[in-house]
Write a protein that holds these residues in place. Structure first.
Motif, PDB file in Angstrom:
ATOM      1  N   ARG A  34      13.958 -42.175 -35.992  1.00 24.63           N
ATOM      2  CA  ARG A  34      13.825 -40.818 -35.641  1.00 24.63           C
ATOM      3  C   ARG A  34      12.642 -40.086 -35.790  1.00 24.63           C
ATOM      4  O   ARG A  34      12.199 -39.198 -34.999  1.00 24.63           O
ATOM      5  CB  ARG A  34      15.111 -39.783 -36.399  1.00 24.63           C
ATOM      6  CG  ARG A  34      15.141 -38.540 -35.761  1.00 24.63           C
ATOM      7  CD  ARG A  34      16.429 -37.832 -36.510  1.00 24.63           C
ATOM      8  NE  ARG A  34      16.425 -37.600 -37.687  1.00 24.63           N
ATOM      9  CZ  ARG A  34      15.989 -36.865 -38.682  1.00 24.63           C
ATOM     10  NH1 ARG A  34      15.154 -35.931 -38.192  1.00 24.63           N
ATOM     11  NH2 ARG A  34      16.021 -36.888 -39.949  1.00 24.63           N
ATOM     12  N   ARG A  35      11.900 -40.275 -36.956  1.00 23.25           N
ATOM     13  CA  ARG A  35      10.487 -39.812 -37.268  1.00 23.25           C
ATOM     14  C   ARG A  35       9.657 -40.070 -36.234  1.00 23.25           C
ATOM     15  O   ARG A  35       8.732 -39.583 -36.054  1.00 23.25           O
ATOM     16  CB  ARG A  35      10.336 -39.855 -38.834  1.00 23.25           C
ATOM     17  CG  ARG A  35      11.061 -39.143 -39.831  1.00 23.25           C
ATOM     18  CD  ARG A  35      10.584 -39.315 -41.110  1.00 23.25           C
ATOM     19  NE  ARG A  35       9.062 -38.809 -41.190  1.00 23.25           N
ATOM     20  CZ  ARG A  35       8.598 -38.181 -42.076  1.00 23.25           C
ATOM     21  NH1 ARG A  35       9.186 -38.081 -43.115  1.00 23.25           N
ATOM     22  NH2 ARG A  35       7.429 -37.755 -41.946  1.00 23.25           N
ATOM     23  N   ALA A  37      10.068 -41.063 -33.268  1.00 20.50           N
ATOM     24  CA  ALA A  37      10.184 -40.384 -31.865  1.00 20.50           C
ATOM     25  C   ALA A  37       9.930 -39.154 -32.024  1.00 20.50           C
ATOM     26  O   ALA A  37       9.491 -38.704 -30.847  1.00 20.50           O
ATOM     27  CB  ALA A  37      11.940 -40.869 -31.469  1.00 20.50           C
ATOM     28  N   GLU A  38      10.132 -38.388 -32.949  1.00 21.27           N
ATOM     29  CA  GLU A  38       9.669 -36.951 -33.074  1.00 21.27           C
ATOM     30  C   GLU A  38       8.169 -36.826 -32.938  1.00 21.27           C
ATOM     31  O   GLU A  38       7.464 -36.235 -32.291  1.00 21.27           O
ATOM     32  CB  GLU A  38      10.165 -36.461 -34.320  1.00 21.27           C
ATOM     33  CG  GLU A  38      11.517 -35.941 -34.406  1.00 21.27           C
ATOM     34  CD  GLU A  38      12.285 -35.439 -35.512  1.00 21.27           C
ATOM     35  OE1 GLU A  38      11.265 -35.134 -36.635  1.00 21.27           O
ATOM     36  OE2 GLU A  38      13.300 -35.167 -35.712  1.00 21.27           O
ATOM     37  N   GLY A  39       7.278 -37.893 -33.596  1.00 23.73           N
ATOM     38  CA  GLY A  39       5.998 -37.690 -33.737  1.00 23.73           C
ATOM     39  C   GLY A  39       5.441 -38.192 -32.242  1.00 23.73           C
ATOM     40  O   GLY A  39       4.525 -37.700 -31.731  1.00 23.73           O
ATOM     41  N   ALA A  41       7.140 -37.558 -29.513  1.00 25.35           N
ATOM     42  CA  ALA A  41       7.339 -36.485 -28.718  1.00 25.35           C
ATOM     43  C   ALA A  41       6.205 -35.510 -29.029  1.00 25.35           C
ATOM     44  O   ALA A  41       5.742 -34.568 -28.041  1.00 25.35           O
ATOM     45  CB  ALA A  41       8.433 -35.913 -28.920  1.00 25.35           C
ATOM     46  N   ILE A  42       5.638 -34.935 -30.165  1.00 31.58           N
ATOM     47  CA  ILE A  42       4.759 -34.054 -30.465  1.00 31.58           C
ATOM     48  C   ILE A  42       3.424 -34.345 -29.981  1.00 31.58           C
ATOM     49  O   ILE A  42       2.987 -33.520 -29.316  1.00 31.58           O
ATOM     50  CB  ILE A  42       4.732 -33.980 -32.012  1.00 31.58           C
ATOM     51  CG1 ILE A  42       6.098 -33.218 -32.598  1.00 31.58           C
ATOM     52  CG2 ILE A  42       3.520 -33.112 -32.656  1.00 31.58           C
ATOM     53  CD1 ILE A  42       6.105 -33.295 -34.045  1.00 31.58           C
ATOM     54  N   ASN A  60       0.516 -30.195 -36.985  1.00 35.57           N
ATOM     55  CA  ASN A  60       1.753 -31.081 -37.343  1.00 35.57           C
ATOM     56  C   ASN A  60       1.502 -32.040 -38.536  1.00 35.57           C
ATOM     57  O   ASN A  60       1.585 -33.174 -38.493  1.00 35.57           O
ATOM     58  CB  ASN A  60       2.233 -31.665 -35.989  1.00 35.57           C
ATOM     59  CG  ASN A  60       2.264 -30.875 -35.129  1.00 35.57           C
ATOM     60  OD1 ASN A  60       3.501 -30.351 -34.998  1.00 35.57           O
ATOM     61  ND2 ASN A  60       1.579 -30.867 -33.861  1.00 35.57           N
ATOM     62  N   SER A  63       4.138 -34.884 -39.721  1.00 33.97           N
ATOM     63  CA  SER A  63       4.313 -35.765 -38.736  1.00 33.97           C
ATOM     64  C   SER A  63       3.665 -36.953 -39.162  1.00 33.97           C
ATOM     65  O   SER A  63       2.323 -36.865 -39.789  1.00 33.97           O
ATOM     66  CB  SER A  63       4.430 -35.186 -37.307  1.00 33.97           C
ATOM     67  OG  SER A  63       5.406 -34.262 -37.335  1.00 33.97           O
TER      68      SER A  63
END
Length: 134
Positions: A34-35, A37-39, A41-42, A60, A63
């Motif tokens: 999840r981390r 994928a968030e990174g 996306a950012i 960020n 991240s």
């Protein structure tokens, strides 16, 4: 016949353990995915907004930098392949809050942001504290 209750108990315990995901308990691998994928996306959002990768890292800090870079790079490749133009951000950066910590009033901060450091919001010139009182 004694194997049937043992098998039933084993199946019941496996069913209960599988239900942990339904309770919202994340495992270490799910959290890492999840981390990442968030990174990504950012990073992709930063590239789409025409932000430099260094600015994206600065904005960020919590991240993962490797994930941000991977997302930025993937979006860069995608935008080049499809000849897409970056979309500039519509919101400006937040005003710096260091002036307030130095004792400036909110009116002086607004005047300084407008490029008029000697004027307050009410139109009167600000007093020069170093000039001395007469």
């Amino acid at each position: 016949m004694r194997r049937a209750p043992l098998a039933l108990a084993t199946l019941a315990s496996l069913a209960l353990l599988a239900g942990c995901d339904l309770l919202g308990i994340e495992g270490a691998s799910a959290l890492a995915e999840r981390r990442a994928a968030e990174g990504k996306a950012i990073g992709a959002a930063c590239r789409n907004a025409a932000r430099a990768i260094e600015d994206c890292y600065t904005l960020n800090k919590k991240s993962d930098k490797a994930a941000i870079y991977a997302g930025w790079r993937e979006m860069d490749d995608y935008m080049r392949e499809n000849k897409l133009e970056p979309v500039p951000p519509q919101l400006g950066p937040e005003p710096a809050r260091t002036a307030k910590a130095d004792g400036e009033s909110a009116d002086e901060q607004v005047a300084a942001a407008d490029g008029k450091p000697d004027a307050k919001a009410d139109g009167k010139p600000a007093r020069n504290k170093k000039a001395g009182a007469h």
